[in-house]
Design a protein around this motif. Structure first.
Motif, PDB file in Angstrom:
ATOM      1  N   LEU A 274      -7.633 -14.572  11.565  1.00 19.38           N
ATOM      2  CA  LEU A 274      -7.597 -13.542  10.533  1.00 19.38           C
ATOM      3  C   LEU A 274      -6.566 -13.883   9.467  1.00 19.38           C
ATOM      4  O   LEU A 274      -5.442 -14.271   9.774  1.00 19.38           O
ATOM      5  N   LYS A 275      -6.985 -13.736   8.247  1.00 19.85           N
ATOM      6  CA  LYS A 275      -6.076 -13.926   7.119  1.00 19.85           C
ATOM      7  C   LYS A 275      -6.092 -12.643   6.295  1.00 19.85           C
ATOM      8  O   LYS A 275      -6.728 -12.552   5.260  1.00 19.85           O
ATOM      9  N   GLY A 276      -5.441 -11.631   6.855  1.00 21.68           N
ATOM     10  CA  GLY A 276      -5.480 -10.315   6.236  1.00 21.68           C
ATOM     11  C   GLY A 276      -4.850 -10.286   4.860  1.00 21.68           C
ATOM     12  O   GLY A 276      -3.832 -10.923   4.624  1.00 21.68           O
ATOM     13  N   LYS A 277      -5.487  -9.528   3.960  1.00 23.63           N
ATOM     14  CA  LYS A 277      -4.943  -9.365   2.617  1.00 23.63           C
ATOM     15  C   LYS A 277      -3.876  -8.282   2.664  1.00 23.63           C
ATOM     16  O   LYS A 277      -4.163  -7.125   2.989  1.00 23.63           O
ATOM     17  N   LYS A 278      -2.646  -8.633   2.357  1.00 32.44           N
ATOM     18  CA  LYS A 278      -1.556  -7.665   2.380  1.00 32.44           C
ATOM     19  C   LYS A 278      -1.538  -6.897   1.068  1.00 32.44           C
ATOM     20  O   LYS A 278      -1.375  -7.473  -0.001  1.00 32.44           O
ATOM     21  N   VAL A 279      -1.737  -5.587   1.179  1.00 36.16           N
ATOM     22  CA  VAL A 279      -1.735  -4.735  -0.006  1.00 36.16           C
ATOM     23  C   VAL A 279      -0.294  -4.473  -0.419  1.00 36.16           C
ATOM     24  O   VAL A 279       0.564  -4.200   0.422  1.00 36.16           O
ATOM     25  N   ARG A 280      -0.010  -4.556  -1.714  1.00 38.16           N
ATOM     26  CA  ARG A 280       1.346  -4.281  -2.194  1.00 38.16           C
ATOM     27  C   ARG A 280       1.330  -3.077  -3.113  1.00 38.16           C
ATOM     28  O   ARG A 280       0.289  -2.602  -3.575  1.00 38.16           O
ATOM     29  N   LEU A 316      -2.166  12.222  -9.607  1.00 39.42           N
ATOM     30  CA  LEU A 316      -1.983  12.926  -8.339  1.00 39.42           C
ATOM     31  C   LEU A 316      -1.704  11.952  -7.198  1.00 39.42           C
ATOM     32  O   LEU A 316      -0.866  12.222  -6.330  1.00 39.42           O
ATOM     33  N   MET A 317      -2.383  10.814  -7.202  1.00 41.26           N
ATOM     34  CA  MET A 317      -2.105   9.811  -6.166  1.00 41.26           C
ATOM     35  C   MET A 317      -0.684   9.281  -6.312  1.00 41.26           C
ATOM     36  O   MET A 317       0.017   9.049  -5.319  1.00 41.26           O
ATOM     37  N   LEU A 318      -0.233   9.101  -7.545  1.00 42.73           N
ATOM     38  CA  LEU A 318       1.122   8.595  -7.792  1.00 42.73           C
ATOM     39  C   LEU A 318       2.179   9.557  -7.267  1.00 42.73           C
ATOM     40  O   LEU A 318       3.123   9.149  -6.589  1.00 42.73           O
ATOM     41  N   PHE A 319       2.034  10.863  -7.577  1.00 42.54           N
ATOM     42  CA  PHE A 319       3.096  11.816  -7.272  1.00 42.54           C
ATOM     43  C   PHE A 319       2.946  12.543  -5.931  1.00 42.54           C
ATOM     44  O   PHE A 319       3.801  13.348  -5.580  1.00 42.54           O
ATOM     45  N   THR A 320       1.863  12.268  -5.180  1.00 42.96           N
ATOM     46  CA  THR A 320       1.708  12.884  -3.851  1.00 42.96           C
ATOM     47  C   THR A 320       1.646  11.855  -2.733  1.00 42.96           C
ATOM     48  O   THR A 320       1.889  12.196  -1.577  1.00 42.96           O
ATOM     49  N   GLY A 321       1.287  10.606  -3.066  1.00 35.89           N
ATOM     50  CA  GLY A 321       1.111   9.598  -2.025  1.00 35.89           C
ATOM     51  C   GLY A 321      -0.142   9.826  -1.200  1.00 35.89           C
ATOM     52  O   GLY A 321      -0.346   9.186  -0.151  1.00 35.89           O
ATOM     53  N   ALA A 322      -1.036  10.717  -1.642  1.00 37.87           N
ATOM     54  CA  ALA A 322      -2.252  11.036  -0.881  1.00 37.87           C
ATOM     55  C   ALA A 322      -3.302   9.939  -1.056  1.00 37.87           C
ATOM     56  O   ALA A 322      -3.277   9.156  -2.015  1.00 37.87           O
ATOM     57  N   ARG A 323      -4.236   9.909  -0.127  1.00 43.72           N
ATOM     58  CA  ARG A 323      -5.351   8.962  -0.188  1.00 43.72           C
ATOM     59  C   ARG A 323      -6.350   9.414  -1.252  1.00 43.72           C
ATOM     60  O   ARG A 323      -6.409  10.594  -1.602  1.00 43.72           O
ATOM     61  N   ARG A 324      -7.150   8.460  -1.713  1.00 42.89           N
ATOM     62  CA  ARG A 324      -8.116   8.762  -2.767  1.00 42.89           C
ATOM     63  C   ARG A 324      -9.021   9.933  -2.386  1.00 42.89           C
ATOM     64  O   ARG A 324      -9.201  10.887  -3.156  1.00 42.89           O
ATOM     65  N   SER A 430      -2.786   1.326  -3.694  1.00 39.00           N
ATOM     66  CA  SER A 430      -1.446   0.821  -4.052  1.00 39.00           C
ATOM     67  C   SER A 430      -0.534   1.931  -4.560  1.00 39.00           C
ATOM     68  O   SER A 430       0.691   1.798  -4.520  1.00 39.00           O
ATOM     69  N   PHE A 431      -1.115   3.048  -5.044  1.00 37.67           N
ATOM     70  CA  PHE A 431      -0.288   4.206  -5.394  1.00 37.67           C
ATOM     71  C   PHE A 431       0.387   4.774  -4.142  1.00 37.67           C
ATOM     72  O   PHE A 431       1.564   5.155  -4.174  1.00 37.67           O
ATOM     73  N   ARG A 432      -0.363   4.851  -3.058  1.00 37.90           N
ATOM     74  CA  ARG A 432       0.186   5.360  -1.793  1.00 37.90           C
ATOM     75  C   ARG A 432       1.299   4.437  -1.285  1.00 37.90           C
ATOM     76  O   ARG A 432       2.331   4.907  -0.803  1.00 37.90           O
ATOM     77  N   HIS A 433       1.095   3.131  -1.417  1.00 38.88           N
ATOM     78  CA  HIS A 433       2.140   2.170  -1.039  1.00 38.88           C
ATOM     79  C   HIS A 433       3.405   2.388  -1.870  1.00 38.88           C
ATOM     80  O   HIS A 433       4.526   2.339  -1.348  1.00 38.88           O
ATOM     81  N   LEU A 434       3.216   2.616  -3.173  1.00 35.16           N
ATOM     82  CA  LEU A 434       4.363   2.828  -4.050  1.00 35.16           C
ATOM     83  C   LEU A 434       5.119   4.100  -3.658  1.00 35.16           C
ATOM     84  O   LEU A 434       6.354   4.115  -3.610  1.00 35.16           O
ATOM     85  N   PHE A 435       4.396   5.175  -3.367  1.00 33.52           N
ATOM     86  CA  PHE A 435       5.024   6.441  -2.988  1.00 33.52           C
ATOM     87  C   PHE A 435       5.862   6.274  -1.718  1.00 33.52           C
ATOM     88  O   PHE A 435       7.013   6.720  -1.657  1.00 33.52           O
ATOM     89  N   ILE A 436       5.304   5.605  -0.706  1.00 36.24           N
ATOM     90  CA  ILE A 436       6.029   5.404   0.556  1.00 36.24           C
ATOM     91  C   ILE A 436       7.229   4.478   0.339  1.00 36.24           C
ATOM     92  O   ILE A 436       8.300   4.673   0.929  1.00 36.24           O
TER      93      ILE A 436
END
Length: 502
Positions: A274-280, A316-324, A430-436
């Motif tokens: 497996l060569k998983g794509k790491k989301v940033r 909303l994704m930026l300021f809540t960290g919620a999923r799409r 990636s918005f959720r990643h940024l929030f966390i």
């Protein structure tokens, strides 16, 4: 009084002693508990030994034989202990340990004998299956050449004779199973999620397209190896290949369970690493580019962007960290106020992309930046227009996902219009990643962070964590500390824009 026949008695005895059996995966193991008064001598609570078979008819007598040996051991140990006095106790223990070694050696010998028996049975079954497969292939070749007719399975599983110019011989009823014909049995036994069913059906379609002549009964390991290599040549990722192989293997496991095949040819196949794509996360610089793009500065609303969903969903994704999907399925009724704090009631999503039950919802305060941008005014207008979905132009797909089409558009917008082409960027996630990332940078308490993003568990969770509730005002104070390292979005404030993004 009714008396059981010898056969009935034997069957009853076998089924009555299945308590010595346990199933680990598809394989049976022998298991027996050690009597409590022998725990100090034997040093273990139970004996567990794999029987190396998936056939219960083979496993039961093997388990009964091992149970008899174990019980004989226990009785001998108890007798030895009862005969001992205080002066001879040490000698008895020494003798017991000697007997334990002898019995363990005997058990190992019996294990080798079991292995020999099972290997012999497997060899017989493999030879029989190969003979049947060879006969089928010869008959199929003869039929195609205009020879004798053979039974071919129709969609209902019944055998019908293939047309032949030669006099017909009444065929023996034989049923062969395509992988697609195993799917209903798999659904019945496993009750999978709709999304999983679609993944399996796609894998079956691909496999049968590559091997149109194969049935479950004629698939061999070499076919599976060839299939994996073909998938690699088609450019599928290692993760996709693993999913495809897993689907085929699971269906063949059902065929094995139904005794249509003897051994699952998909087991033991080596897969590519497996060569998983790491989301940033998005960087603040990338966020600046996003929120200075035409949708946010010029009010552009492409048809595929679904109206105001284009503007508010990213914010909303930026300021809540919620999923799409958690954002796309919001309704006006889920925008609440408590203790003077406006917040969203967000439900997590299940495997099919649908919202879970109300019991699992979380309250996420609405960030002050969103309020300054006019989000509450937007919600009020939507409620006055009839309420319901916050973004009514979003329609569910067959998996009841409201954000799928919007997500396709947003992906193109990020790549083509804004020019963020890094493959490690997931346009929505990636918005959720940024929030966390921000929660960790600002050293949020772990329970606060998990409450905001909807994660469960925790390395330091104990019974105390089950009591009490996090108060929305406290969460709001923490949430409003997030500024994404000085990201300036004041140009989106309602006073500057003079409009409410309706």
């Amino acid at each position: 009084m009714l008396h059981k026949s010898a056969t009935e008695h034997a069957y009853w005895s076998m089924s009555n002693h299945t308590r010595y059996l346990q199933r680990r995966g598809d394989t049976f193991s022998f298991r027996i508990a050690v009597p409590s008064d022998l725990l100090a001598i034997i040093g273990k609570r139970e004996f567990i030994k794999s029987l190396h078979t998936t056939d219960k008819n083979i496993a039961v007598p093997l388990a009964l034989s091992l149970a008899a040996t174990a019980k004989h051991l226990f009785n001998n140990l108890k007798t030895s202990m009862s005969e001992a006095n205080d002066n001879k106790q040490r000698d008895v223990l020494i003798e017991v340990k000697k007997r334990m070694r002898l019995i363990q050696e005997k058990e190992q010998g019996e294990g080798a004998l079991i292995e020999q028996k099972l290997a012999h049975l497997r060899e017989i079954k493999q030879v029989k299956l190969k003979a049947e497969n060879d006969a089928f292939k010869r008959a199929l070749a003869s039929s195609r050449a205009g020879g004798v007719s053979i039974p071919i399975a129709n969609k209902q599983g019944s055998a019908v004779a293939q047309e032949s110019p030669l006099p017909q011989v009444k065929p023996k009823r034989v049923i062969w199973h395509r992988l697609s014909e195993i799917v209903p049995a798999w659904i019945r036994l496993k009750n999978p999620a709709l999304a999983t069913v679609e993944i399996y059906q796609a894998a079956v379609k691909r496999f049968e397209g590559h091997f149109p002549e194969l049935y479950a009964e004629t698939i061999e390991k070499r076919h599976m190896r060839e299939y994996i290599e073909w998938l690699k040549s088609e450019g599928l990722s290692s993760k996709s290949i693993e999913k495809e192989h897993g689907a085929i293997r699971a269906l063949l496991t059902i065929a094995e369970h139904e005794e249509w095949i003897v051994l699952n040819p998909a087991k033991g196949i080596m897969l590519p690493a497996l060569k998983g794509k790491k989301v940033r996360s998005y960087t603040p610089e990338e966020c600046k580019k996003i929120f200075n793009s035409p949708v946010f500065l010029n009010g552009e609303r492409p048809i595929a962007a679904k109206g105001e969903a284009a503007y508010w969903i990213p914010l909303l994704m930026l300021f809540t960290g919620a999923r799409r999907e958690e954002i796309c399925q919001l309704t006006t009724e889920r925008v609440k106020e408590s203790d003077g704090i406006s917040h969203l009631l967000i439900n997590p999503i299940d495997d099919d992309g649908r919202l879970k039950t109300d019991e699992s919802q979380r309250a996420v305060p609405i960030h002050n930046e969103l309020i300054k941008m006019g989000f509450l005014a937007f919600v009020k207008k939507q409620a006055e227009a009839g309420g319901g979905q916050l973004f009514p132009l979003l329609k569910p797909n067959k998996r009841e996902q409201y954000g799928a089409k919007w997500g396709d558009w947003w992906g193109r917008y990020i790549r083509q219009t804004i020019g963020i082409t890094d493959k490690r960027i997931s346009p929505a996630h990636s918005f959720r990643h940024l929030f966390i990332t921000e929660c960790k940078r600002l050293r949020f308490r772990e329970d606060y962070e998990r409450a905001l993003v909807g994660h469960v568990g925790g390395s330091r969770k104990d019974a105390h964590d089950e009591y009490g509730e996090l108060l929305i005002p406290e969460l709001a104070v923490e949430l409003n500390r997030i500024d994404f390292r000085g990201l300036n979005l004041s140009h989106l404030h309602m006073l500057n824009l003079g409009r409410t993004h309706e």
